[in-house]
Write a protein that holds these residues in place. Structure first.
Motif, short mmCIF file in Angstrom:
data_model
loop_
_atom_site.label_atom_id
_atom_site.label_comp_id
_atom_site.label_asym_id
_atom_site.label_seq_id
_atom_site.Cartn_x
_atom_site.Cartn_y
_atom_site.Cartn_z
N GLU A 85 0.55 -16.39 3.11
CA GLU A 85 0.46 -15.37 2.08
C GLU A 85 -0.05 -14.10 2.75
OE1 GLU A 85 -1.53 -16.61 -1.61
OE2 GLU A 85 -2.21 -14.53 -1.75
N THR A 86 0.58 -12.99 2.41
CA THR A 86 0.18 -11.76 3.08
C THR A 86 0.17 -10.58 2.10
OG1 THR A 86 1.05 -10.10 4.61
CG2 THR A 86 2.57 -11.76 3.89
N THR A 87 -0.60 -9.56 2.44
CA THR A 87 -0.56 -8.35 1.61
C THR A 87 0.67 -7.54 2.01
OG1 THR A 87 -1.97 -7.26 3.20
CG2 THR A 87 -3.04 -8.17 1.25
N GLU B 248 2.03 -6.46 -4.51
CA GLU B 248 1.08 -6.09 -3.46
C GLU B 248 0.86 -7.24 -2.50
OE1 GLU B 248 -2.32 -4.73 -5.56
OE2 GLU B 248 -1.37 -2.83 -6.11
N LYS B 249 1.36 -8.39 -2.91
CA LYS B 249 1.26 -9.56 -2.02
C LYS B 249 2.61 -10.28 -2.02
CE LYS B 249 -2.46 -11.42 -3.92
NZ LYS B 249 -3.53 -12.37 -4.20
#
Lengths: 200, 797
Positions: free
Chosen positions: A55-57, A85-86
């Protein structure tokens, strides 16, 4: 520490209708249904359902999606992920046995090879759906539709970055060939935008 | 102290995780940890030192992914050099007085080997060889091959280590929850493969925690005759407040491992998520334990990419049908490079219940080296039975053994000096269970004593090569009783003596005993029963013989080897079915068709189409059957497909039924030496870089049905290979398939080459991404949207 997580799933429910559709067959001919049943009996317990993900921004500007670890330039992907945003980047595979079966029947009974191919397509799709459903359930978020390299203007070349980040060879045994095909072949990599509950 | 000496008498502690510690220190996803050897040497050295301080006897260099696929030659050299230096520095700095060794760490290449992926086996060997050579030169103490999740790649790495270094090699695999490698191997299969090739310790690491790996560890301990390694993760990862943590503490980790050490684990450490604290806890908890002694489990075993087959319990059946001797149709298939025929023989024998497949493709006029290699590679791509490599050509034997994905059975060696000199080094290098024939320079002794004496001699020489008697299985040679009515007795007596006095396993090619006699199955099956009663471990036999299978199942049931007689009962049905199936029962439903055969083909009844054809061949000529029955039936289906009343799976079942009819026609013609009328060669290939071949296989099936001599070059075929074949055959047609946009350029290149060098050849293209426009653009003569269209085009010209 942001890390790549691996998940193993039990067999997701099977849709025979979808399998027939992938096999290019619009009739429930009894002989064909029998081939499907035979193939399912033979392959079901040999399939593994594995996903690894991170999971990343995410920051989007024009056609550029910045996933912290790398950037892509693809307007269609940016459009797909807009408002997020993610995002989740995942790789999923049902393992090597389906490829062996397709090869095996390619030599001795192509009708079964075709059916195995269709089963593989339906199974990997079912796994991806199951994974996304789980993420939604566990975190209460809503997700955008999956977006894979090769969709819209996101080139297959993006696979190189995805494989570099996820290292799916180590986590789920998924590898990338020089021609950017994946092995095992019944596999998917995709971006999924995360929409928080309140946002659109 | 030398590492192997230390390993012999001690519990060896490895280090713990590296990657997870580097991530904690700021390594980003996608960044190569190996670069840190150069950019952050202090950090790497500090981690190694912490492990030595915690009690590790062995630290592994930070070279998990250091291979020539990821790094240039110069970069690879500097990375490995820096990595070894970091480990050496840590060794010097550590105040721990214990033994300290440095292992060159080798992880997977990140690629899947052919045929599942696109990395060639030999390319993989070269890749690992490069890393091994550099590491060995820099003075490490041992090599650790780890986290391998594919048996074939593990073999490539071990082979590279053995061929390029004399250092000890220990090998550890990553097993999944189901207790198998990702590509299917069980722990017993890995032990068979790796012990056979001379690994100094074998084990499991990564993917799971010690609790989940317990079953794998216990199986390894039960079957391995070398020390067993266990290097698990710190449990399973879970997400806590968006962070990833592993779910067991150093103490829990140490408790689990301590218990497994008392059960026989001899090399212990940690993988992902473990830290020096885990190793310290492990050492503290287990340092007073005495190592469980290593014992030879004395197993006679072969393996495939999935499982091991162990000799000595129930009898082992080795299918003999992949062998051209006395089979005209098989010879024809070999001459025509008709791999599908050979593969079908393999699949059919597996369905009959054999445990191992003998593979013999020797014919005077073919290149046995490449044919055997090809047959082995293709068989192991689609079948999970262990193979018996059967050849008299030592080069062919080595080539096949090298590529074999497991521990093979080898057929054969004999008591001749020359034979032992050629075969034993191969057994030693590649591993294998070798069939030893009790004959020598003086031929086959008539007496049991003579054969026994040769067996003793073979064992003695094998020992000199370092081959243990568990890896030799004696064949006391069944000779025909029609020439000497005491022949079977000599064979049986020799067999019984070898079994009881030498303690070795035995195998027989059963069928020879009846040569020259009528109703051979009756003799063979009774002889088989006698041999089994005399202690026979395995038979090379014909699984299509109902008599032989009856003997096998009844013997097992009578000797208490078949619980509840379950196997016997399951097989008993098939004993009765051997009689011909009636073929005219469906008169009513066939009325709309011209004949029963047409009906069977249109409806896709494979067996029935074959049976009817066999019957028709008694009265009609092969040509009449093809012209008046099969082709019209195919046309009915083809037309239906074009009109969309018949769907692709149905088209295929019909084509397969037709193929089954053709198979009988071909066998008939091979036996009468009649020449088949064909419409000329048609070269087919999936283009370079593309590994999808289902579409190509469909086209192939239909073209064959319509009488084309299809030469199938397979998938991922370089342009030059297509050209070579087209020129060799002066082929009027070539069909190219590509599924991906990324492989269409390879198609274009192939077309260009063909147009330039073989302008007579019409090129038909197809595949998911192609369109008429695209096909025109890349210069194809014809775009066929489906298999029928390709057939129609060829028929028109």
């Amino acid at each position: 520490m942001t890390m790549i997580i691996t998940r193993n799933y039990p067999e997701p429910p099977i849709s025979q209708k979808e399998i027939l559709r992938y096999a290019g067959c619009q009739t429930e001919d009894s002989a064909i249904m029998e081939i499907m049943q035979e193939c399912l009996r033979e392959i079901s317990e040999k399939l593994t359902y594995k996903v690894c993900y991170i999971e990343t921004t995410l920051t989007i500007s024009a056609d550029c999606c910045d996933f912290v670890f790398f950037k892509t330039h693809a307007a269609k992907l940016a459009e797909n992920l807009s408002g997020c945003e993610k995002a989740i980047l995942f790789a999923a595979t049902i393992g090597t046995e389906i490829d062996r079966s397709i090869t095996r029947y390619g030599h001795i009974a192509p009708s079964k090879a075709l059916m195995m191919q269709a089963i593989g397509a339906e199974r990997i799709e079912a796994l991806c759906n199951r994974f996304c459903e789980d993420i939604k359930k566990e975190t209460g978020v809503r997700l955008k539709p999956r977006f894979s390299p090769g969709y819209g203007d996101l080139p297959l070349d993006a696979q190189k970055d995805i494989f570099n980040i996820l290292d799916p060879a180590k986590h789920i045994g998924l590898t990338l060939n020089d021609s950017l095909l994946m092995s095992p072949s019944k596999s998917v990599t995709a971006f999924v935008g995360i929409l928080d509950n309140i946002e659109q | 102290m030398n590492f192997l000496d230390f390993l012999h008498n001690h519990i060896v502690y490895l280090d713990g995780g590296m990657g997870t510690l580097l991530q904690a220190k700021g390594l980003k996803p996608g960044e190569y940890p190996e670069h840190w050897n150069i950019t952050h040497p202090e950090e790497i050295t500090a981690i190694h030192k912490a492990y030595f301080d915690a009690g590790s006897h062995v630290v592994c260099t930070n070279t998990f992914g250091a291979n020539a696929l990821k790094f240039s030659a110069d970069e690879l050299e500097s990375i490995i050099k820096a990595a070894v230096n970091n480990a050496k520095a840590a060794k010097e700095q550590s105040s721990n007085p214990g033994e300290k060794f440095i292992a060159l760490d080798i992880g997977p290449s990140g690629k899947l080997l052919k045929p599942l992926g696109d990395l060639d086996f030999e390319a993989a060997v070269s890749l690992f060889a490069e890393t091994v050579r550099i590491g060995t030169r820099l003075g490490v103490d041992l090599i650790l091959i780890e986290t391998m999740n594919d048996s074939y790649e593990t073999k490539a790495a071990l082979l590279a280590a053995k061929e390029n270094s004399t250092l000890p090699v220990i090998v550890s695999n990553a097993y999944s929850e189901d207790g198998k490698l990702m590509t299917g191997a069980s722990p017993a299969a890995m032990v068979a493969l790796l012990e056979g090739m001379g690994a100094d310790a074998i084990g499991a690491n990564c993917s799971l925690g010690p609790k989940q790996l317990r079953g794998v560890a216990e199986e390894l301990i039960t079957v391995a005759s070398v020390p067993v390694i266990l290097k698990p993760n710190a449990g399973l990862p879970k997400s806590v407040d968006g962070k990833t943590v592993f779910d067991i503490t150093p103490d829990e980790f140490a408790d689990e491992l301590a218990d497994l050490i008392t059960k026989g684990i001899r090399v212990a450490g940690g993988c992902c998520g473990t830290t020096p604290d885990y190793i310290r806890a492990l050492v503290d908890k287990t340092k007073t334990l005495s190592p469980v002694p290593i014992t030879d489990k004395n197993l006679t075993v072969v393996s495939s990419y999935t499982h091991a087959v162990t000799f000595g319990n129930a009898p082992i059946l080795i299918g003999e049908r992949i062998n051209p001797t006395g089979k005209k149709r098989f010879k024809q298939a070999l001459m025509e490079n008709d791999m599908d025929y050979i593969l079908t023989e393999g699949v059919n024998q597996q369905e009959k219940g054999v445990h191992i497949l003998d593979v013999n493709v020797g014919l005077p006029d073919i290149d046995e080296v490449s044919m055997l290699q090809n047959a082995v590679c293709q068989l192991q791509a689609i079948l999970n039975l262990p193979l018996q490599i059967d050849t008299a050509d030592a080069t062919a034997m080595e080539t096949a053994l090298r590529r074999y994905n497991g521990k093979a059975m080898i057929n054969s060696v004999n008591g001749k000096e020359e034979s032992m000199q050629a075969v034993f080094p191969l057994v030693k290098k590649y591993g294998g269970l070798v069939v030893a024939l009790t004959l020598d320079e003086n031929g086959i002794p008539e007496t049991a004593e003579g054969r026994f004496a040769i067996a003793e001699k073979i064992l003695k020489v094998a020992e000199e090569y370092g081959i243990s008697k568990k890896d030799i299985i004696f064949d006391t040679l069944a000779m025909t009783i029609s020439a000497d009515n005491k022949a079977a007795l000599a064979t049986l007596t020799a067999l019984s003596r070898i079994k009881n006095e030498l303690g070795c396993h035995t195998s027989l090619g059963v069928s020879n005993v009846s040569f020259g006699l009528p109703n051979r199955d009756a003799i063979n099956s009774t002889f088989f029963a006698l041999a089994l009663e005399n202690g026979l471990s395995a038979a090379i036999m014909n699984p299509y013989s109902s008599d032989m299978m009856k003997t096998y199942y009844t013997f097992k049931a009578l000797k208490g080897l078949d619980e509840n007689c379950a196997d016997y009962i399951a097989a008993a049905d098939s004993f009765a079915v051997a009689t011909a199936t009636p073929i005219t029962e469906t008169k009513k439903s066939t009325e709309e068709y011209k004949s029963d055969l047409q009906h069977a083909i249109v409806k896709g009844f494979k067996e029935k189409a074959g049976d009817i054809t066999k019957e028709l061949l008694n009265t009609l000529s092969p040509l009449d059957i093809v012209q008046n029955e099969i082709i019209p039936a195919l046309d009915i289906v083809g037309k239906g497909f074009e009109e969309k009343t018949v769907y692709l799976p149905q088209l295929l079942t019909s084509a397969e039924a037709a193929k089954s009819a053709f198979e009988h026609i071909k066998a008939f013609m091979a036996s009468t030496a009649e020449k088949a009328a064909d419409k000329g060669p048609f070269v087919l290939a999936t283009v370079h870089g593309d590994i999808h071949d289902i579409g190509k296989n469909i086209v192939k099936l239909l073209l064959e049905n319509y009488g084309y001599a299809v030469v199938d070059l397979g998938k991922d075929v370089p342009p030059e290979s297509v050209l070579e074949e087209v020129i060799r055959l002066k082929a009027p047609f070539a069909g190219l398939s590509a599924l991906m946009t990324t492989t269409v350029p390879a198609m274009e290149e192939t077309i260009k080459l063909l147009k330039e060098k073989a302008p007579w050849c019409k090129i038909i293209v197809g595949g998911a991404v192609l369109t008429q426009d695209y096909a025109d653009k890349i210069g194809a003569d014809k775009y066929a949207k489906d298999a029928m269209e390709a057939v129609r085009y060829a028929e028109r010209l």
